[in-house]
Design a protein around this motif. Structure first.
Motif, PDB file in Angstrom:
ATOM      1  N   GLY A   1      39.094  36.793  45.513  1.00 37.50           N
ATOM      2  CA  GLY A   1      38.667  37.245  44.190  1.00 37.50           C
ATOM      3  C   GLY A   1      37.242  36.819  43.880  1.00 37.50           C
ATOM      4  N   TYR A   2      36.905  35.597  44.256  1.00 36.05           N
ATOM      5  CA  TYR A   2      35.530  35.108  44.045  1.00 36.05           C
ATOM      6  C   TYR A   2      34.550  35.928  44.876  1.00 36.05           C
ATOM      7  N   ARG A   3      34.938  36.281  46.086  1.00 40.10           N
ATOM      8  CA  ARG A   3      34.060  37.069  46.953  1.00 40.10           C
ATOM      9  C   ARG A   3      33.797  38.445  46.338  1.00 40.10           C
ATOM     10  N   LEU A   4      34.846  39.060  45.760  1.00 45.13           N
ATOM     11  CA  LEU A   4      34.667  40.372  45.126  1.00 45.13           C
ATOM     12  C   LEU A   4      33.834  40.259  43.858  1.00 45.13           C
ATOM     13  N   LEU A   5      34.103  39.247  43.032  1.00 41.77           N
ATOM     14  CA  LEU A   5      33.375  39.086  41.773  1.00 41.77           C
ATOM     15  C   LEU A   5      31.890  38.848  42.008  1.00 41.77           C
ATOM     16  N   THR A   6      31.562  38.150  43.062  1.00 40.97           N
ATOM     17  CA  THR A   6      30.158  37.810  43.325  1.00 40.97           C
ATOM     18  C   THR A   6      29.516  38.742  44.351  1.00 40.97           C
ATOM     19  N   SER A   7      30.123  39.909  44.588  1.00 41.36           N
ATOM     20  CA  SER A   7      29.591  40.831  45.594  1.00 41.36           C
ATOM     21  C   SER A   7      28.274  41.460  45.160  1.00 41.36           C
ATOM     22  N   ARG A   8      27.982  41.514  43.835  1.00 40.20           N
ATOM     23  CA  ARG A   8      26.709  42.069  43.356  1.00 40.20           C
ATOM     24  C   ARG A   8      25.665  40.983  43.157  1.00 40.20           C
ATOM     25  N   ARG A   9      26.116  39.811  42.720  1.00 41.79           N
ATOM     26  CA  ARG A   9      25.171  38.727  42.436  1.00 41.79           C
ATOM     27  C   ARG A   9      25.883  37.400  42.580  1.00 41.79           C
TER      28      ARG A   9
ATOM     29  N   GLY B   1      43.745  36.762  36.708  1.00 41.72           N
ATOM     30  CA  GLY B   1      44.836  36.645  37.664  1.00 41.72           C
ATOM     31  C   GLY B   1      44.556  37.286  39.005  1.00 41.72           C
ATOM     32  N   GLY B   2      43.292  37.274  39.454  1.00 44.56           N
ATOM     33  CA  GLY B   2      42.966  37.850  40.754  1.00 44.56           C
ATOM     34  C   GLY B   2      43.123  39.350  40.819  1.00 44.56           C
TER      35      GLY B   2
ATOM     36  N   PRO C   1      42.097  42.962  41.257  1.00 49.13           N
ATOM     37  CA  PRO C   1      40.898  43.519  41.894  1.00 49.13           C
ATOM     38  C   PRO C   1      40.083  44.454  41.006  1.00 49.13           C
ATOM     39  N   GLU C   2      40.741  45.383  40.309  1.00 44.14           N
ATOM     40  CA  GLU C   2      39.967  46.333  39.505  1.00 44.14           C
ATOM     41  C   GLU C   2      39.254  45.628  38.359  1.00 44.14           C
ATOM     42  N   ALA C   3      39.919  44.655  37.746  1.00 44.53           N
ATOM     43  CA  ALA C   3      39.270  43.892  36.679  1.00 44.53           C
ATOM     44  C   ALA C   3      38.072  43.126  37.228  1.00 44.53           C
ATOM     45  N   LEU C   4      38.223  42.523  38.389  1.00 46.38           N
ATOM     46  CA  LEU C   4      37.106  41.792  38.990  1.00 46.38           C
ATOM     47  C   LEU C   4      35.961  42.733  39.346  1.00 46.38           C
ATOM     48  N   ASP C   5      36.283  43.935  39.777  1.00 48.09           N
ATOM     49  CA  ASP C   5      35.254  44.920  40.092  1.00 48.09           C
ATOM     50  C   ASP C   5      34.472  45.301  38.832  1.00 48.09           C
ATOM     51  N   LEU C   6      35.181  45.485  37.722  1.00 48.30           N
ATOM     52  CA  LEU C   6      34.514  45.788  36.451  1.00 48.30           C
ATOM     53  C   LEU C   6      33.634  44.629  35.999  1.00 48.30           C
ATOM     54  N   LEU C   7      34.161  43.418  36.103  1.00 47.44           N
ATOM     55  CA  LEU C   7      33.388  42.246  35.682  1.00 47.44           C
ATOM     56  C   LEU C   7      32.177  42.032  36.581  1.00 47.44           C
ATOM     57  N   ALA C   8      32.323  42.345  37.874  1.00 43.80           N
ATOM     58  CA  ALA C   8      31.190  42.206  38.786  1.00 43.80           C
ATOM     59  C   ALA C   8      30.044  43.127  38.376  1.00 43.80           C
ATOM     60  N   ASP C   9      30.379  44.328  37.890  1.00 46.63           N
ATOM     61  CA  ASP C   9      29.329  45.237  37.404  1.00 46.63           C
ATOM     62  C   ASP C   9      28.562  44.615  36.238  1.00 46.63           C
TER      63      ASP C   9
END
Length: 709
Positions: free
Chosen positions: A345-353, A372-373, A375-383
């Motif tokens: 989850g951390y890897r996905l969240l920090t994939s942009r920065r 709660g890990g 994926p789609e929420a983490l992808d949105l937050l990463a944006d």
């Protein structure tokens, strides 16, 4: 098997490893070379999400075996995953998937090794001495001596077509899920190695889980990653637009099957789905190539016959479905989608920065756990992190204003309609009413992350209404089944018949429930039901309540503790009045009185108790004793009795002849004596509750009146 060009370099051993294990590889290679083995080692970094280089592909094709240094970091690298899959599938096509792959495990455990076939095979621990390295090299050399050919060139593998739509491309943001991919592959090929695990017959698997966990993307990644195992093609059917409409989903499925037949230039003599599948089965049999049959977004509510039509029509097809429903367990082996681990989850969240400092790092890790890990929420937050720091994004996630997860997702390239925002897509349906499924979902959201048993759910709903106590068990069971069908529930493994929900779904309920008053009522009753009565109990009041009737006595049983409020004392007195005047506390003489009237009288106590609890519910700052007493009265004593005898008496009443009076019909009932006996046994517990109420309000209505002078 395709033999590489003899003019190119040839290798006995291809070493597949993570860059973090370069030191171990540096010690291993000389030992292998000392045994006369030609060893290929890639000493150029291949970053995650980068393409596999032509050098790597050519080296694999010209190698006899792959030696995987399977450390804990190994599964996290896509390059390693690709190399391992290449060798594994080559061996599988030859009849033994372990023939081309050797595993060297430097970790103390083997749970990280995938697939299970390689974990179950004999793998070697990391040698701790030069002599151990030499023995390992000797064993590798012995194994290489049994493999005469090279693995062959992937470029010469047949093209794998995708029908009826263009091939999905996956996502460069996809992370983790290696274990699930191998579990899918094992399930689809279990018929080739039935002793690897205890369950499943092979050729079928189902990916299950709540919305947004990445079921479709994982299925795409599997089809892309393992495509060479299905030279006959990938047949992909998308039912997502019809997840709430089973009949429309089957109509769309039939249309897509017809499109496949047209693409294969097969003329069907029928438009019925079974007929179309029969035509396709003949065609696939003539082609005689394994293929993958994917049905994506299978809705809940399909019959067994409809489900069987979703299977690949020929034995050469391996069937993979994705669904939210947890009710298709018998269809195929289940691969349940869990949220991402903290690391993935951390890897996905920090994939942009990446975080700039320790504070941002801590905020990023907290965000992974907040959602709660998912994926789609983490992808949105990463944006969002592209224009905000992680601390600000976390504050916005929990702010009361606009929901940062309410961003509408873009229209997909497959022609499907635009998806609902994640914040509301998580809900099985919009929350507005007070139905059992909505109320059960609200209660689980209120309790999250703790689990609630079905008994606890029944106790709360029977205490709040408008449900009749004898219907509550069936209503809760139906609600649980409906929520399982939507993928909303997660079974609590350590507790029987207990459920919880994902924290992101709980968040969606809290934010997007339009019936906020109902949610608040449920919250109060849930707390009073779960929290035992406070140890500090009410003292004897200074004087009888103002509403006390003449002759009422102060209760000598009032315990010492925090003084109850006048409102709670008055409510306790009113409930005592209602209780001591009902059949149950007052005995029903033998062969006298109506059993139906006794049931009606006891049932009316539910409504009375609910009203009184609402009266005192606003006093949340004061330790309340009445709710715990009321919960025992309704859930422990009254509801079991009413649930047993109301349906039984109702069934007997339904067969009363027109010329027989209700009372006479009751008297002739063969279970009349049993019900009267149970009613008599109920008197003791109800009297005990009345005494507790007397202690709380300070007035005992059951105490004998003082003698007159």
């Amino acid at each position: 098997m395709i033999t590489p060009d003899a003019s190119g370099p040839e290798w006995d051993v291809f070493i597949s490893y993570s860059r973090s294990d370069a030191g171990k590889v540096g010690a291993l290679v000389p030992a292998l070379q000392a045994r006369g083995l030609r060893v290929f080692v890639d000493d150029t970094a291949v970053d995650d999400f980068a393409s596999i280089t032509a050098t790597i592909t050519e080296a694999l094709a010209h190698s006899r075996i792959l030696l995987a240094l399977y450390s804990a970091d190994y599964p996290q690298r896509r390059a390693c995953q690709w190399e391992l899959t290449y060798a594994y599938l080559t061996g599988q096509r030859e009849g033994d998937p372990r023939r081309r792959t050797l595993v060297l495990n430097p970790e103390p455990a083997s749970d990280h090794v995938h697939p299970v076939e390689l974990r179950d095979a004999r793998h070697w621990p990391w040698p701790t001495s030069p002599a151990g390295l030499d023995r390992l090299a000797a064993r590798v050399a012995d194994h290489v001596g049994t493999v005469a050919t090279f693995m062959g060139g992937a470029a010469d593998a047949p093209f794998v077509p995708w029908l009826p739509a263009p091939a999905r491309t996956g996502s460069f943001r996809f992370t983790g899920r290696l274990a699930e991919q191998w579990r899918i592959h094992t399930a689809l090929h279990r018929h080739r190695a039935p002793l690897v695990a205890q369950t499943g017959g092979g050729r079928g698997a189902q990916l299950r889980g709540m919305p947004g966990l990445g079921k479709s993307l994982l299925a795409q990644e599997y089809a892309l990653h393992f495509g060479s195992a299905f030279p006959g093609g990938v047949f992909w059917f998308d039912l997502h637009p019809y997840e709430g409409e089973p009949s429309e989903a089957m109509e769309s499925y039939a249309q897509q099957v017809s499109t496949v037949l047209a693409a294969l230039r097969v003329t069907a003599s029928t438009s019925s789905l079974p007929g179309l599948l029969s035509h396709l089965a003949v065609t696939l049999g003539e082609r005689n190539l394994p293929c993958l049959w994917v049905v994506d977004g299978v809705p809940d509510g399909l019959t067994a016959d409809q489900l069987n039509l979703l299977r690949g029509p020929h034995l050469l097809t391996a069937t993979l479905i994705t669904t939210r429903s947890l009710r298709y367990t018998a269809f195929a082996e289940c691969v349940d989608m869990a949220p991402l681990s903290d690391a993935d989850g951390y890897r996905l969240l920090t994939s942009r920065r990446m975080p700039h400092d320790e504070l941002e790092h801590a905020a990023a890790l907290a965000l992974v756990r907040d959602v709660g890990g998912h994926p789609e929420a983490l992808d949105l937050l990463a944006d969002l992190t592209a224009t905000s720091d992680f601390i600000d994004v976390r504050n916005r996630l929990h702010a009361r204003g606009p929901d940062v997860l309410a961003t509408r997702r873009p229209v997909s390239g497959t022609g499907s309609p635009a998806r609902r925002p994640l914040a509301t897509a998580l809900l099985p349906r919009p929350l507005s009413g007070a139905g059992p499924a909505d109320d059960v979902l609200r209660l689980l959201a209120l309790a999250c992350p703790a689990a609630l048993s079905q008994t606890a759910l029944e106790n709360v709903l029977s205490s709040i209404g408008p449900y009749d106590p004898w219907d509550v068990a069936a209503l809760v069971a139906e609600a649980v089944e409906a929520l399982r069908g939507s993928g909303a529930l997660r079974h609590e493994p350590l507790r029987e018949r207990s459920w919880t929900i994902h924290p992101l779904l709980a968040r969606a309920v809290h934010r997007h429930d339009s019936n906020v008053a109902r949610q608040e009522d449920l919250r109060r009753v849930l707390l009073h039901t779960l929290v035992p009565a406070n140890s500090a109990r009410a003292p004897v009041p200074d004087r009888p309540a103002a509403t006390s009737p003449p002759g009422a006595q102060l209760s000598p049983r009032a315990p010492v503790g925090t003084r109850p409020s006048p409102l709670e004392r008055a409510a306790a007195f009113d409930l005592q009045v209602e209780l001591v005047t009902r059949v149950g506390v007052q005995p029903l003489p033998r062969d006298h009185g109506s059993l139906r009237e006794a049931l009606t009288s006891l049932h009316s106590l539910f409504a009375t108790t609910r009203d009184l609890l609402h009266r005192v519910a606003t006093e949340t700052a004061t330790p309340l004793t009445l709710p715990a007493i009321a919960a025992r009265l309704t859930n422990t004593h009254l509801r079991p009795f009413l649930t047993t005898w109301h349906p039984a008496l109702q069934e007997h009443e339904a067969i009363r002849p027109p010329d027989v009076s209700p009372f006479e019909h009751e008297r002739r009932w063969k279970r009349s004596a049993d019900m009267r006996a149970d009613l008599a046994e109920l008197r003791g517990p109800l009297t005990s509750v009345a005494e507790e109420l007397a202690a709380l309000c300070g007035v005992d209505l059951l105490a004998p009146s003082p003698p007159r002078e």
